[in-house]
Design an enzyme around this catalytic site. Sequence first.
Site, PDB file in Angstrom:
ATOM      1  N   GLU A   1      31.287  33.597  54.179  1.00 15.43           N
ATOM      2  CA  GLU A   1      30.231  33.542  53.167  1.00 15.43           C
ATOM      3  C   GLU A   1      28.851  33.782  53.765  1.00 15.43           C
ATOM      4  OE1 GLU A   1      30.461  33.690  50.035  1.00 15.43           O
ATOM      5  OE2 GLU A   1      32.624  33.396  49.879  1.00 15.43           O
TER       6      GLU A   1
ATOM      7  N   TYR B   1      24.751  28.095  46.429  1.00 18.99           N
ATOM      8  CA  TYR B   1      25.854  29.045  46.296  1.00 18.99           C
ATOM      9  C   TYR B   1      26.929  28.793  47.360  1.00 18.99           C
ATOM     10  CZ  TYR B   1      28.850  32.893  47.172  1.00 18.99           C
ATOM     11  OH  TYR B   1      29.983  33.595  47.425  1.00 18.99           O
TER      12      TYR B   1
ATOM     13  N   ASP C   1      26.149  33.537  42.946  1.00 24.85           N
ATOM     14  CA  ASP C   1      25.402  34.472  43.792  1.00 24.85           C
ATOM     15  C   ASP C   1      24.863  35.598  42.909  1.00 24.85           C
ATOM     16  OD1 ASP C   1      27.611  36.010  43.202  1.00 24.85           O
ATOM     17  OD2 ASP C   1      28.023  36.605  45.275  1.00 24.85           O
TER      18      ASP C   1
HETATM   19  N1  ADE Z   1      30.620  38.068  48.346  1.00 22.59           N
HETATM   20  C1  ADE Z   1      30.304  36.794  48.544  1.00 22.59           C
HETATM   21  N2  ADE Z   1      31.383  36.027  48.670  1.00 22.59           N
HETATM   22  C2  ADE Z   1      32.441  36.847  48.560  1.00 22.59           C
HETATM   23  C3  ADE Z   1      33.842  36.666  48.610  1.00 22.59           C
HETATM   24  N3  ADE Z   1      34.341  35.474  48.843  1.00 22.59           N
HETATM   25  N4  ADE Z   1      34.617  37.746  48.453  1.00 22.59           N
HETATM   26  C4  ADE Z   1      34.073  38.948  48.244  1.00 22.59           C
HETATM   27  N5  ADE Z   1      32.770  39.193  48.187  1.00 22.59           N
HETATM   28  C5  ADE Z   1      31.957  38.149  48.349  1.00 22.59           C
END
Ligand code: ADE
Length: 362
Positions: free
Chosen positions: A42, A125, A143
Amino acid sequence: MERDEKKIQLPDMTPLLSWYEKNKRNLPWRHTRDPYRIWVSEIMLQQTRVEAVIPYYERFLARLPDVAALANCPEEELMKLWEGLGYYSRVRNMQKAAKCVMQDHGGEFPHTYEEIRALCGIGDYTAGAISSFAFDVPAPAVDGNVMRVVARLCAYGEDVLSPAARRTVTEAVRAAQPKDRAADFNQAMIELGAIVCLPNGVPKCGECPLRDACLAHAEGCEALLPVRKKAAPRKITPKTVLILREGERVALRRRPDTGLLAGLFEPLSLEGHLRVEDVRAWLGECGIEPLYLTPLESAKHIFTHLEWHMVGFEVILREGDGEKIANIPPNGAENPLFFAPREEIDKHYAIPGAYRAYRPYM
Ligand code: ADE
């Protein structure tokens, strides 16, 4: 939520979960419940595309497989693992948080939203993402993808960059989230935003499981949403990058410990766009007459609030001249230059991606 803030309500989201099961991308961090791995993914995914993250994610975890390894990693190696990902404070904060997990949580990653949120570098987030993906905590994870999806589903026209809009959307997601499917729901919202409800006015509404319930689609305004208030224009900084080479070694210096790209390594740069005769004159003031002075391509790097517009030169020094320049900090405050062989630069020194255009000469 404050009293006068607008409330919005998401439609029936049932079709989203079955769509996700059929359409989700096979991403490495979707095969783990380890909060450490999810955390790494993340943080890397903030500001960086999925395809770019995957190789970094694999390499980072091969070298630092758990919180203890991250807490104990020497700084220069940590920067090298992050080299090219940008926003290096992300990984510095991760290391601070890892030390805190070792000291205050006995080395075990905390399980509650509040404890996770309290760690350095983890915002609303990321705390929602980690706590739901790893521990099924029913917390929203909002997000930019999710803000866009909700803004369109609800034809919500407020500035999505405002704190009020984030609160409004977060509450709508919290209300719509099935408490027993928190992780899949959050992943599905992110996935819908990433592969269907695309930004920049090109959503693929034909593929959307929620199009019949989408207010923006019904009103034909999906390309106009979300609304983002124009940010202040970025400051433009013109620079001249000098790749100083003495034999097989190239001059580097460490950036200051605070501020932009703190602690990373870079070639010498001077303020403004110098012409070849200006560079020759500047070198002359240092007592140096180069063997060769060759203009390189110009390059631009965009940071959040700043743009570097660079011109570059390769300077081949005479044997022994490196010392003359190493002792002259160009603007007084910087760390001194030192000369490093190419293999050592490749192995040990993290060079910011902002210098990508000049990396082949280093
Ligand atoms: N962008 C942020 N978190 C994500 C996730 N877990 N999978 C794909 N894109 C992301």
